[in-house]
Write an enzyme that holds these catalytic residues in place. Structure first.
Site, PDB file in Angstrom:
ATOM      1  N   CYS A   1      -2.712   9.375   1.256  1.00 32.52           N
ATOM      2  CA  CYS A   1      -1.846   9.727   0.120  1.00 32.52           C
ATOM      3  C   CYS A   1      -1.628  11.233   0.060  1.00 32.52           C
ATOM      4  CB  CYS A   1      -2.447   9.209  -1.186  1.00 32.52           C
ATOM      5  SG  CYS A   1      -1.374   9.539  -2.600  1.00 32.52           S
TER       6      CYS A   1
ATOM      7  N   CYS B   1      -1.376  12.708  -3.460  1.00 37.11           N
ATOM      8  CA  CYS B   1      -2.671  12.800  -4.163  1.00 37.11           C
ATOM      9  C   CYS B   1      -3.512  13.942  -3.600  1.00 37.11           C
ATOM     10  CB  CYS B   1      -3.497  11.525  -4.012  1.00 37.11           C
ATOM     11  SG  CYS B   1      -2.594   9.994  -4.060  1.00 37.11           S
ATOM     12  N   ASP B   2      -3.578  14.038  -2.281  1.00 38.23           N
ATOM     13  CA  ASP B   2      -4.585  14.898  -1.652  1.00 38.23           C
ATOM     14  C   ASP B   2      -4.037  16.157  -0.987  1.00 38.23           C
ATOM     15  OD1 ASP B   2      -6.476  13.029  -2.408  1.00 38.23           O
ATOM     16  OD2 ASP B   2      -6.264  11.874  -0.572  1.00 38.23           O
TER      17      ASP B   2
END
Ligand code: NDP
Length: 308
Positions: A135, A138-139
């Site tokens: 992701c 997200c990261d």
């Protein structure tokens, strides 16, 4: 005897919990089947920095724990069992778990999510959360200033790669063919980006690093030659699998297996609603899932009122 409810929700990610919060507050006394591994995909991530309301990062498991506790405090019945069978031929819909628990529902909300596909390498499993991610949104931020690789040639791979060029020093897209699957529009955007590099006809043999990613070993599928590419992060973007197998063809799905909805979370069966990653191959964010979990519950409430 089957437990008979106005609303049953299947899932335990942000879509399912949000649907449950709205349904219980509407007096619909929902029952939520959350699966054995409660919490959905967020239960396996590390820090979440993009869910509003948390000035300090919250971990994925902590965020999901908070959503579960919020549901419990409001009175949602949560059953940590895996739904293996449903009958949606007519209401009340029947739901059955692998453990044999049964329920009947006047309205059903399916929020079973999608699982990111991985390459299946032991090094990938070992380094997940230590430089390997599925992701980018997200990261990506945790790789600020580093060089990273993105694996895949679809829209997700290019979208992730473009997103990552904004935070990282350099992004190398590694694709197993010499032709991208991504849409022309996405390819156009990606091709001119000076921070993007490409490795064609290559598969990953191993992700390198002891406690954190230091690179990848790629093999050229045409020549058979292997070489190492240093990088600090590897983003796997080889597609997702929506968790719809248990529906056994009873709801209309798209070509990728995602549940088709009408923009108001209504599926092909009146009284059955879908929310979150199981119906959304595009955004896949906790906050968008929570948003359509809310829509699904409001639509279920409206549906039940119209049937009364
Ligand atoms: P796709 O299935 O479209 O692409 C997956 C990619 O991963 C392909 O290039 C495939 O290679 C590659 N791949 C699959 N398995 C492996 C493997 N084991 N090893 C190496 N490479 C592998 O998935 P996406 O997630 O990219 O997209 C899913 C859907 O969502 C699509 O319909 C897409 O258009 C849509 N989408 C749209 C977006 C947008 O419009 N903004 C953004 C993101 C997704 P190969 O090509 O050789 O099969």
């Amino acid at each position: 005897m089957a437990n008979s409810r106005k609303v049953v929700i299947i899932g335990s990610g942000p879509a399912a919990y949000t649907a449950a919060i709205y349904a219980v507050r509407a007096g619909l006394d929902p029952l939520l089947f959350g699966g054995v591994m409660m919490g959905g995909q967020l239960a396996t991530t590390t820090d979440v920095e993009n869910f509003p309301g948390f000035p300090e990062p919250v971990t994925g498991p902590d965020l999901m724990d908070r959503m579960r506790k919020q549901c419990e405090r409001l009175g949602v019945t949560i059953v940590p069992e895996f739904v293996s069978k449903v009958d949606l031929s007519k209401p009340p819909f029947s739901i059955e778990t692998t453990e044999g628990k049964k329920a009947l529902a006047d309205a059903l909300i399916v929020a079973t999510g999608a699982d990111a596909r991985y390459l299946g390498l032991p090094s990938e499993t070992r380094l997940r959360g230590k430089g390997v991610s599925a992701c980018a949104t997200c990261d990506g931020f945790f790789f600020k200033g580093k060089e990273v690789c993105v694996i895949g040639g679809g829209d997700t791979a290019l979208e992730d790669a473009l997103f990552l060029t904004r935070v990282t020093a350099k992004v190398t897209v590694i694709h197993r063919r010499d032709k991208l699957r991504a849409s022309n529009a996405m390819q156009e955007k990606a091709r001119g980006n000076p921070k993007l590099a490409w490795v064609w006809n290559a598969i990953i043999e191993e992700i390198l690093g002891a406690d954190a990613v230091t690179g990848v070993r790629v093999k050229d599928v045409k020549t058979g030659a292997s070489r190492e590419l240093p990088c600090g992060g590897v983003f796997i973007a080889v597609g997702h699998t929506p968790n719809t197998a248990f529906l056994a063809g009873q709801l209309k799905l798209d070509a990728g297996g995602y549940i088709e909805t009408d923009g108001r979370c209504r599926t092909s069966v009146p009284g059955v609603f879908a929310a979150g990653d199981v119906m959304d191959p595009h955004y896949r964010q906790a906050v968008t899932s929570a948003g359509n979990g809310c829509v699904a519950a409001l639509e279920a409430e409206r549906h039940l009122a119209s049937e009364a």
